[in-house]
Design a protein around this motif. Structure first.
Motif, mmCIF file in Angstrom:
data_model
loop_
_atom_site.group_PDB
_atom_site.id
_atom_site.type_symbol
_atom_site.label_atom_id
_atom_site.label_comp_id
_atom_site.label_asym_id
_atom_site.label_seq_id
_atom_site.Cartn_x
_atom_site.Cartn_y
_atom_site.Cartn_z
ATOM 1 N N ARG A 97 -107.718 35.126 -56.446
ATOM 2 C CA ARG A 97 -107.035 33.907 -56.021
ATOM 3 C C ARG A 97 -107.289 32.781 -57.025
ATOM 4 N NH1 ARG A 97 -109.660 33.183 -51.181
ATOM 5 N NH2 ARG A 97 -109.172 35.343 -50.655
ATOM 6 N N ARG A 98 -108.547 32.627 -57.419
ATOM 7 C CA ARG A 98 -108.871 31.575 -58.389
ATOM 8 C C ARG A 98 -108.117 31.779 -59.688
ATOM 9 N NH1 ARG A 98 -115.348 30.498 -58.503
ATOM 10 N NH2 ARG A 98 -115.717 30.410 -56.253
ATOM 11 N N GLY A 99 -108.153 33.027 -60.188
ATOM 12 C CA GLY A 99 -107.477 33.310 -61.446
ATOM 13 C C GLY A 99 -106.005 32.962 -61.391
ATOM 14 N N ALA A 100 -105.358 33.342 -60.278
ATOM 15 C CA ALA A 100 -103.938 33.069 -60.135
ATOM 16 C C ALA A 100 -103.683 31.566 -60.107
ATOM 17 C CB ALA A 100 -103.406 33.727 -58.865
ATOM 18 N N THR A 101 -104.548 30.841 -59.409
ATOM 19 C CA THR A 101 -104.383 29.390 -59.315
ATOM 20 C C THR A 101 -104.522 28.734 -60.683
ATOM 21 O OG1 THR A 101 -105.295 29.436 -57.095
ATOM 22 C CG2 THR A 101 -105.222 27.307 -58.210
ATOM 23 N N ARG A 102 -105.610 29.084 -61.368
ATOM 24 C CA ARG A 102 -105.834 28.517 -62.693
ATOM 25 C C ARG A 102 -104.656 28.826 -63.619
ATOM 26 N NH1 ARG A 102 -109.698 27.436 -60.172
ATOM 27 N NH2 ARG A 102 -111.927 27.456 -60.647
ATOM 28 N N PHE A 156 -103.111 41.210 -63.885
ATOM 29 C CA PHE A 156 -102.231 41.098 -65.028
ATOM 30 C C PHE A 156 -100.767 41.007 -64.616
ATOM 31 C CE2 PHE A 156 -105.902 43.122 -67.192
ATOM 32 C CZ PHE A 156 -106.105 42.135 -68.141
ATOM 33 N N ASP A 157 -100.467 41.374 -63.386
ATOM 34 C CA ASP A 157 -99.072 41.348 -62.963
ATOM 35 C C ASP A 157 -98.508 39.938 -63.029
ATOM 36 O OD1 ASP A 157 -98.712 43.962 -62.664
ATOM 37 O OD2 ASP A 157 -98.625 44.011 -60.481
ATOM 38 N N THR A 158 -99.340 38.987 -62.645
ATOM 39 C CA THR A 158 -98.891 37.606 -62.705
ATOM 40 C C THR A 158 -98.514 37.234 -64.129
ATOM 41 O OG1 THR A 158 -100.622 37.245 -61.077
ATOM 42 C CG2 THR A 158 -99.427 35.311 -61.871
ATOM 43 N N LEU A 159 -99.341 37.704 -65.052
ATOM 44 C CA LEU A 159 -99.023 37.445 -66.451
ATOM 45 C C LEU A 159 -97.776 38.202 -66.863
ATOM 46 C CD1 LEU A 159 -102.547 37.634 -68.123
ATOM 47 C CD2 LEU A 159 -101.204 35.625 -67.550
ATOM 48 N N GLY A 160 -97.712 39.461 -66.486
ATOM 49 C CA GLY A 160 -96.594 40.300 -66.893
ATOM 50 C C GLY A 160 -95.264 39.752 -66.424
ATOM 51 N N ALA A 161 -95.287 39.147 -65.250
ATOM 52 C CA ALA A 161 -94.041 38.606 -64.712
ATOM 53 C C ALA A 161 -93.448 37.553 -65.631
ATOM 54 C CB ALA A 161 -94.294 38.017 -63.327
ATOM 55 N N THR A 162 -94.341 36.877 -66.342
ATOM 56 C CA THR A 162 -93.879 35.823 -67.240
ATOM 57 C C THR A 162 -92.997 36.372 -68.362
ATOM 58 O OG1 THR A 162 -96.062 34.892 -66.854
ATOM 59 C CG2 THR A 162 -94.689 33.783 -68.476
ATOM 60 N N PHE A 163 -93.152 37.666 -68.613
ATOM 61 C CA PHE A 163 -92.436 38.230 -69.756
ATOM 62 C C PHE A 163 -91.258 39.103 -69.349
ATOM 63 C CE2 PHE A 163 -96.779 37.536 -71.290
ATOM 64 C CZ PHE A 163 -96.490 36.665 -72.308
ATOM 65 N N ARG A 164 -90.887 38.998 -68.109
ATOM 66 C CA ARG A 164 -89.797 39.873 -67.663
ATOM 67 C C ARG A 164 -88.512 39.609 -68.428
ATOM 68 N NH1 ARG A 164 -91.069 39.412 -61.678
ATOM 69 N NH2 ARG A 164 -92.773 40.888 -61.526
ATOM 70 N N ASP A 165 -88.323 38.368 -68.824
ATOM 71 C CA ASP A 165 -87.058 38.043 -69.477
ATOM 72 C C ASP A 165 -87.047 38.432 -70.952
ATOM 73 O OD1 ASP A 165 -88.963 36.240 -70.101
ATOM 74 O OD2 ASP A 165 -87.584 34.562 -70.311
ATOM 75 N N ILE A 166 -88.141 38.982 -71.427
ATOM 76 C CA ILE A 166 -88.098 39.521 -72.784
ATOM 77 C C ILE A 166 -87.352 40.845 -72.776
ATOM 78 C CG2 ILE A 166 -89.455 40.007 -74.842
ATOM 79 C CD1 ILE A 166 -91.736 38.666 -73.764
ATOM 80 N N ALA A 167 -87.312 41.456 -71.607
ATOM 81 C CA ALA A 167 -86.658 42.758 -71.489
ATOM 82 C C ALA A 167 -85.224 42.682 -72.000
ATOM 83 C CB ALA A 167 -86.687 43.209 -70.037
ATOM 84 N N THR A 168 -84.843 43.761 -72.643
ATOM 85 C CA THR A 168 -83.485 43.811 -73.201
ATOM 86 C C THR A 168 -82.460 43.993 -72.095
ATOM 87 O OG1 THR A 168 -83.824 46.173 -73.563
ATOM 88 C CG2 THR A 168 -84.258 44.702 -75.418
ATOM 89 N N THR A 169 -82.806 44.765 -71.083
ATOM 90 C CA THR A 169 -81.938 44.907 -69.923
ATOM 91 C C THR A 169 -82.737 44.489 -68.696
ATOM 92 O OG1 THR A 169 -82.602 47.168 -69.361
ATOM 93 C CG2 THR A 169 -80.911 46.916 -71.058
ATOM 94 N N PRO A 170 -82.055 44.154 -67.615
ATOM 95 C CA PRO A 170 -82.738 43.630 -66.423
ATOM 96 C C PRO A 170 -83.823 44.560 -65.879
ATOM 97 C CG PRO A 170 -80.376 43.316 -66.244
ATOM 98 C CD PRO A 170 -80.595 44.151 -67.471
ATOM 99 N N ASP A 171 -83.615 45.857 -65.998
ATOM 100 C CA ASP A 171 -84.614 46.777 -65.446
ATOM 101 C C ASP A 171 -85.509 47.367 -66.526
ATOM 102 O OD1 ASP A 171 -82.568 48.098 -66.598
ATOM 103 O OD2 ASP A 171 -82.588 49.801 -65.208
#
Lengths: 186, 186
Positions: free
Chosen positions: A65-70, A130-145
């Motif tokens: 929780r702390r990590g996500a908040t920070r 890491f999922d929280t971090l990974g979500a930040t990069f979803r739009d780097i994907a070439t296609t939506p999935d």
DNA sequence: CAGTATATGGTACGACTGTTTCAACAATGG
DNA sequence: CCATTGTTGAAACAGTCGTACCATATACTG
């Protein structure tokens, strides 16, 4: 009738126990030293959390929780180019202040590999960091999935963190991230 | 005069103890269960290795030795393009047969982060695992003293291993390596 | 054979572990 | 005041840990 319960005490203990675990690690965690450091007793820890297992679970949840908040506080959400965001995340997570969290992540990951039975919610306990971090990069994907590019970006961050925590060579790891950013431009 | 020493016994015990640690992990390692599984006694383990610490050190050294040997056997030394070598290394180290070694590497790394005092030769104990691999990529460097590209390549391998061991999603991690190879062509 | 070295079993020590039990204390409601 | 309920301390329990001690068995040399 009767003395009223004091849930605030439990939360205060949880917060300080989390500090302690972040500082000393999970590996050799023992109730008596922990209680002594917190100015309480093993008796009270069990009274509040029921068992050591549940105490550890609570501490890990609190740390998560702390990590996500920070993270939410310090990352400019969706602003900037992917490269800028990647650099920002690396600068943030590789900072010395995050070292206790990074250590704990690696510790939980390793312990979960050897003893999965202790982590029924392993996916939540480890991946979510890491999922929280990974979500930040979803739009780097070439296609939506497309999950491949975010996977690679996160792998670079994790791998460089492994390197940095082992060797302490910040200069080399920073430049490796630079190199990765160069590659990503194409 | 006197009964002759039997160094073969110690080595046989070391080999089987290493098997045991690779199978069960370092975390909860205890002399009595280990001795029982090996058909010997705690008494003999201490007789042969002096202390648990030295036994663990010996086991880690043995595991490192094995890993290096297996690696040398299965990698086509200097042949092939860097990309082919990278793919070969990934296929080799991400194979299920290597899982015990990978687990042990992560375990030693994590424990070394929380308790560096237990690993006076931490650089040797942890880094060397990957140094052998990293050496394979020295010629990817743009200049002779460029350590950045090998660092990045090793980070990708380590990071993808972290992902694979956590999620078990081989397809996604394999494709992430493909993506990295694409990037490296430029 | 005796002598001497290694090898090994059994046992127990002291320190730790998480947890439980029993008793006492504190604060509230009737 | 008294009863009730939450809180807390001290001690003990049953177990495991690494390790040390002591006796004995084994295999070799002279």
């Amino acid at each position: 009738m009767g003395r009223p319960p004091d849930p605030a005490r439990r939360e205060a203990t949880l917060a300080r126990a989390t500090d302690y675990v972040l500082a000393h690690g999970l590996a050799g965690l023992s109730l008596r030293p922990l209680a002594a450091a917190l100015g309480t007793s093993p008796r009270m820890l069990l009274y509040d959390f029921g068992s050591k297992q549940e105490l550890v679970s609570s501490v890990l949840a609190e740390a998560r929780r702390r990590g996500a908040t920070r993270l939410a506080e310090n990352l400019p959400s969706e602003a900037g180019s992917p490269e800028e965001r990647l650099r920002g995340i690396w600068a943030w997570i590789s900072a010395p202040e995050r070292a206790p969290y990074v250590r704990l992540i690696f510790e939980v990951h390793a312990d979960g590999l050897a003893h999965p039975e202790n982590y029924p919610d392993r996916a939540e306990a480890i991946t979510n960091w890491f999922d929280t971090l990974g979500a930040t990069f979803r739009d780097i994907a070439t296609t939506p999935d497309d999950t491949v590019t975010p996977t690679l970006v996160m792998a670079v961050i994790r791998g460089l963190l492994f390197d940095l925590t082992t060797t302490g060579d910040r200069h080399r790891t920073d430049r490796a991230l630079d190199r990765f950013c160069e590659l990503l431009r194409y």
